[in-house]
Design a protein around this motif. Structure first.
Motif, PDB file in Angstrom:
ATOM      1  N   LEU A 174     -51.008-129.994  37.443  1.00  0.00           N
ATOM      2  CA  LEU A 174     -49.958-128.999  37.221  1.00  0.00           C
ATOM      3  C   LEU A 174     -50.408-127.969  36.191  1.00  0.00           C
ATOM      4  CD1 LEU A 174     -46.616-131.033  37.072  1.00  0.00           C
ATOM      5  CD2 LEU A 174     -47.252-129.303  38.726  1.00  0.00           C
ATOM      6  N   GLY A 175     -51.020-128.479  35.109  1.00  0.00           N
ATOM      7  CA  GLY A 175     -51.483-127.568  34.060  1.00  0.00           C
ATOM      8  C   GLY A 175     -52.563-126.638  34.576  1.00  0.00           C
ATOM      9  N   CYS A 210     -52.999-125.625  37.661  1.00  0.00           N
ATOM     10  CA  CYS A 210     -52.382-124.616  38.525  1.00  0.00           C
ATOM     11  C   CYS A 210     -51.726-123.529  37.690  1.00  0.00           C
ATOM     12  CB  CYS A 210     -51.333-125.256  39.427  1.00  0.00           C
ATOM     13  SG  CYS A 210     -52.068-126.171  40.766  1.00  0.00           S
ATOM     14  N   ALA A 211     -50.998-123.933  36.643  1.00  0.00           N
ATOM     15  CA  ALA A 211     -50.340-122.939  35.799  1.00  0.00           C
ATOM     16  C   ALA A 211     -51.373-122.035  35.138  1.00  0.00           C
ATOM     17  CB  ALA A 211     -49.489-123.635  34.742  1.00  0.00           C
ATOM     18  N   LEU A 261     -54.430-121.362  36.199  1.00  0.00           N
ATOM     19  CA  LEU A 261     -55.029-120.490  37.217  1.00  0.00           C
ATOM     20  C   LEU A 261     -54.085-119.359  37.571  1.00  0.00           C
ATOM     21  CD1 LEU A 261     -56.658-123.107  39.608  1.00  0.00           C
ATOM     22  CD2 LEU A 261     -57.849-121.391  38.264  1.00  0.00           C
ATOM     23  N   PHE A 262     -52.797-119.713  37.658  1.00  0.00           N
ATOM     24  CA  PHE A 262     -51.780-118.709  37.982  1.00  0.00           C
ATOM     25  C   PHE A 262     -51.784-117.601  36.938  1.00  0.00           C
ATOM     26  CE2 PHE A 262     -47.364-117.157  37.827  1.00  0.00           C
ATOM     27  CZ  PHE A 262     -47.159-116.840  39.154  1.00  0.00           C
ATOM     28  N   ILE A 315     -54.606-115.499  39.391  1.00  0.00           N
ATOM     29  CA  ILE A 315     -53.835-115.023  40.535  1.00  0.00           C
ATOM     30  C   ILE A 315     -52.999-113.801  40.184  1.00  0.00           C
ATOM     31  CG2 ILE A 315     -52.072-115.669  42.219  1.00  0.00           C
ATOM     32  CD1 ILE A 315     -53.415-118.344  42.356  1.00  0.00           C
ATOM     33  N   ILE A 322     -44.614-114.355  32.463  1.00  0.00           N
ATOM     34  CA  ILE A 322     -43.573-115.326  32.819  1.00  0.00           C
ATOM     35  C   ILE A 322     -43.896-116.696  32.223  1.00  0.00           C
ATOM     36  CG2 ILE A 322     -42.345-116.444  34.710  1.00  0.00           C
ATOM     37  CD1 ILE A 322     -43.329-114.185  36.505  1.00  0.00           C
ATOM     38  N   LEU A 323     -45.138-117.132  32.410  1.00  0.00           N
ATOM     39  CA  LEU A 323     -45.475-118.515  32.083  1.00  0.00           C
ATOM     40  C   LEU A 323     -45.704-118.751  30.599  1.00  0.00           C
ATOM     41  CD1 LEU A 323     -47.676-119.972  34.911  1.00  0.00           C
ATOM     42  CD2 LEU A 323     -45.579-120.880  34.008  1.00  0.00           C
ATOM     43  N   ALA A 325     -42.680-119.561  28.696  1.00  0.00           N
ATOM     44  CA  ALA A 325     -42.154-120.830  29.199  1.00  0.00           C
ATOM     45  C   ALA A 325     -42.911-121.999  28.588  1.00  0.00           C
ATOM     46  CB  ALA A 325     -42.253-120.875  30.723  1.00  0.00           C
ATOM     47  N   GLU A 337     -44.706-121.967  25.823  1.00  0.00           N
ATOM     48  CA  GLU A 337     -44.462-122.063  24.383  1.00  0.00           C
ATOM     49  C   GLU A 337     -43.126-122.731  24.095  1.00  0.00           C
ATOM     50  OE1 GLU A 337     -45.093-118.245  22.596  1.00  0.00           O
ATOM     51  OE2 GLU A 337     -47.212-118.331  23.166  1.00  0.00           O
ATOM     52  N   LEU A 338     -42.128-122.400  24.918  1.00  0.00           N
ATOM     53  CA  LEU A 338     -40.821-123.027  24.729  1.00  0.00           C
ATOM     54  C   LEU A 338     -40.910-124.525  24.967  1.00  0.00           C
ATOM     55  CD1 LEU A 338     -38.255-120.597  26.364  1.00  0.00           C
ATOM     56  CD2 LEU A 338     -38.640-121.066  23.970  1.00  0.00           C
ATOM     57  N   LEU A 339     -41.609-124.919  26.035  1.00  0.00           N
ATOM     58  CA  LEU A 339     -41.750-126.345  26.340  1.00  0.00           C
ATOM     59  C   LEU A 339     -42.402-127.079  25.179  1.00  0.00           C
ATOM     60  CD1 LEU A 339     -43.000-126.854  30.001  1.00  0.00           C
ATOM     61  CD2 LEU A 339     -40.933-127.730  28.997  1.00  0.00           C
ATOM     62  N   THR A 354     -51.911-127.018  29.551  1.00  0.00           N
ATOM     63  CA  THR A 354     -51.927-125.690  30.149  1.00  0.00           C
ATOM     64  C   THR A 354     -52.523-124.644  29.218  1.00  0.00           C
ATOM     65  OG1 THR A 354     -49.904-126.285  31.270  1.00  0.00           O
ATOM     66  CG2 THR A 354     -50.510-123.976  31.314  1.00  0.00           C
ATOM     67  N   ILE A 392     -50.973-123.120  44.387  1.00  0.00           N
ATOM     68  CA  ILE A 392     -51.017-122.843  42.949  1.00  0.00           C
ATOM     69  C   ILE A 392     -49.748-122.131  42.497  1.00  0.00           C
ATOM     70  CG2 ILE A 392     -52.215-121.477  41.189  1.00  0.00           C
ATOM     71  CD1 ILE A 392     -54.805-122.047  42.731  1.00  0.00           C
ATOM     72  N   ALA A 395     -47.046-123.526  39.863  1.00  0.00           N
ATOM     73  CA  ALA A 395     -46.790-122.777  38.631  1.00  0.00           C
ATOM     74  C   ALA A 395     -45.307-122.473  38.490  1.00  0.00           C
ATOM     75  CB  ALA A 395     -47.614-121.494  38.611  1.00  0.00           C
ATOM     76  N   LEU A 447     -38.839-126.098  33.181  1.00  0.00           N
ATOM     77  CA  LEU A 447     -38.416-125.610  31.866  1.00  0.00           C
ATOM     78  C   LEU A 447     -36.970-125.151  31.894  1.00  0.00           C
ATOM     79  CD1 LEU A 447     -39.170-124.573  28.968  1.00  0.00           C
ATOM     80  CD2 LEU A 447     -39.114-122.378  30.087  1.00  0.00           C
TER      81      LEU A 447
END
Lengths: 302, 295
Positions: free
Chosen positions: A100-101, A103-104, A106-107, A111, A119-120, A123, A125-127, A174, B14, B18, B25
């Motif tokens: 998962l990390g 993919c995030a 890479l995103f 990508i 966006i991420l 998110a 940092e909040l997590l 991530t 992906i 993501a 969250l």
């Protein structure tokens, strides 16, 4: 006006003192850090080793014994159930969180570099800002009932523990992976595209192999965090002192046993010392993780 | 043709995963707020917890958390900033410096429960501080120092070299350059880093269970004499913080509304930690503007 009349201290002397205050003050701060680290190691080790040297419990009995019954007659001090519990939850959490990390990451970097990061990044940092007790609370009120309704049983156990841990270590994994990917020289990526490779081929054949040690650093740091996490796991794992045979069975980790029992035992008793030995295992594992990270970093530099 | 199909499939996997993280969250935050916010009221925030009957609040715990944070910062700021300055300005590349770096790395990787146990052994028992705010603050300082040292070092390294060279050219001593030239420039990042670390301190529980304790004596908020045992300002009294309270209510809560208390307290904790993170960025920007006179 008055200033002119005052005899000024020689510049050289003033400098001399200023120089030394700074040097001494900052050095004391650093020495303090070193002293703290060594005293942690010394105190935890001396307490943890007294189980073996003073109370006469053999190391193999502690590390390999399957029965934990410190109040029984005769008492058993086998920590294997907790050691396996810790290792299984940590490994499973890493298995869930790493893809998962990745993919995030890479995103964010490959990508949609601009927007994806916008966006991420917040998110993630909040997590990472959410405290671990809150993760435990969420696990207790969402994941446990969910597992209970799907698989039956109580819902607490290894599965719940590693799901909570996976979400907890996701930000660590991530962000380190994203840093590793964005540090990759642009030329590599561009030459791969110039050869006519698709994005996935570039990611799969060029980017991941070259950044692999750095990506693994993220996984190891995430595992280090998962291994030492105490409260969130303790809340959802059920805390039964036996070697688990299924993922849905209640189990314990080293941290959860220490959390629950340390307050109820008297200092110096065998039971208490055995808990310190578990803390020593945690400490040793910390060093293992640090060494692993160092080795990976060295490979990364070459 | 085939490679392009694989590429499309991989890309969509992906992207889906993501977005899945973003959904996790939003789900988590939404859940905490949905469950907790209805329970937050002025009474909940200020009243003392009830052990057996319902209607308890989190007043003392909230106060303890804030007070403990202040005590911890009093300890960590001079030590952490000093250590960071040493690493950035005085340390020469070599064996000793890389050893210090290793120490900082190891110290920051210690599980917080191990630091809590160390605090129990050394501060609570050996030094006779007992379960107290002071023990808790010192344990949290250990937990927090490596992070502080690292952010301080980065902040000082980020200062442009010319600033330092200008100071040297004026014939200033190194310490004078650090305090009057580099420190003001590094200050915005130092403040941001410190507030972010504060957010972490605020949510920390495992290191506090064995040092600050899991109980709070009945506090008398009209008594501000730091030496009396019921005064909230007394640093030698045991203090249960908000995070520890959430853990305790969840794992051994026996009151009829313990679930609601846990939800409300979790929401308060998350809101505060988020506030720390947002204010860190905002204050950092404002100070930066003040210090550099740029827009």
């Amino acid at each position: 006006m008055n200033n002119k009349l005052k005899p000024r201290r020689p510049l050289k002397e003033k400098h001399y003192w200023e120089e030394w205050t700074g040097r001494i003050y900052t050095s004391i701060c650093v020495v303090f850090l070193i002293v703290v680290m060594f005293s942690i190691v010394y105190f935890v080790a001396s307490k943890g080793l007294s189980t073996f040297f003073q109370n006469g419990i053999s190391i193999s009995e502690f590390l390999g014994g399957k029965t934990w019954n410190p109040t029984g007659e005769p008492a058993f001090y086998g920590a294997l159930p907790f050691i396996t519990g810790s290792f299984i939850t940590t490994l499973l959490a890493a298995l869930i969180a790493s893809p998962l990390g990745l993919c995030a990451a890479l995103f964010m970097t490959e990508i949609v570099p601009g927007k994806g990061k916008k966006i991420l990044q917040p998110a993630i940092e909040l997590l990472s800002g959410i405290p671990s007790v809150v993760y435990g609370f969420i696990g207790l009120s969402v994941i446990v009932p969910l597992l209970r309704s799907i698989f039956g049983g109580t819902g607490v156990g290894i599965a719940a523990g590693c799901l909570v841990l996976a979400v907890m270590i996701l930000p660590t994994v991530t962000s380190i992976m994203a840093d590793a990917l964005s540090a990759l020289p642009k030329g590599l990526r561009e030459s791969s595209y110039a050869l006519g490779a698709t994005r996935w081929q570039t990611i799969y054949r060029v980017i991941i192999p070259t950044t692999l040690p750095a990506l693994l650093t993220g996984v190891v740091l995430g595992m280090a965090r998962a291994f030492g996490e105490a409260l969130a796991v303790q809340m959802v794992i059920g805390n039964a002192p036996h070697v688990p045979t299924s993922l849905l069975e209640s189990a314990s980790t080293l941290t959860s046993v220490i959390t629950l029992s340390m307050g109820n035992t008297t200092m110096g008793s065998v039971h208490n010392n055995a808990l310190w030995s578990m803390a020593l295992v945690l400490l040793v594992m910390t060093f293992v993780f640090v060494i692993l990270v160092r080795l990976l970093e060295r490979r990364n530099r070459v | 043709m085939k490679a392009k199909t694989v590429d499309k499939i991989a890309t969509s996997v992906i992207v889906v995963l993501a977005l899945f993280i973003v959904i996790i969250l939003l789900g988590l935050l939404g859940f905490i707020m949905y469950r907790g916010i209805g329970h937050i009221s002025w009474n909940f925030l200020t009243s003392a917890p009830q052990l057996l009957k319902g209607g308890g609040g989190i007043g003392p715990q909230l106060f303890n958390s804030v007070f403990l944070l202040i005590l911890t910062l009093i300890v960590t700021i001079p030590l952490g900033w000093g250590g960071g300055i040493y690493m950035a300005e005085y340390a020469k590349p070599g064996k000793i410096t890389s050893f210090i770096r290793l120490v900082v790395e190891v110290l920051s990787s210690f599980p917080s429960i191990v630091i809590g146990l160390f605090g129990l052994l050394l501060l609570v028992n050996q030094f006779g501080l007992g379960f107290s705010l002071i023990s808790g603050a010192l344990a949290l300082a250990i937990f927090n120092l490596p992070l502080m040292v690292r952010t301080t070092e980065q902040a000082f390294r980020a200062v442009p070299k010319e600033q330092k060279e200008a100071g040297l050219a004026l014939g200033l001593s190194k310490w004078k350059i650090i305090t009057s030239i580099l420190l003001p420039v590094a200050l915005p990042s130092l403040i941001t880093g410190t507030i972010l670390a504060s957010g972490r301190i605020f949510g920390e529980a495992a290191a506090l269970m064995f040092t600050a304790g899991m109980s709070s004596p009945p506090l008398d908020f009209t008594d501000w004499n730091p030496t009396s045992p019921r005064s909230p300002l007394n640093p030698f009294r045991p203090a249960e913080t908000l995070a520890v309270h959430i853990w305790k209510v969840n794992s051994e809560g026996i009151g009829p509304d313990s679930k609601e208390v846990a939800a409300g307290a979790s929401a308060v904790l998350v809101i505060l930690v988020l506030a720390f993170n947002l204010s860190a960025r905002w204050i950092g920007r404002v100070v930066f503007r003040r210090m550099t006179a740029s827009k």
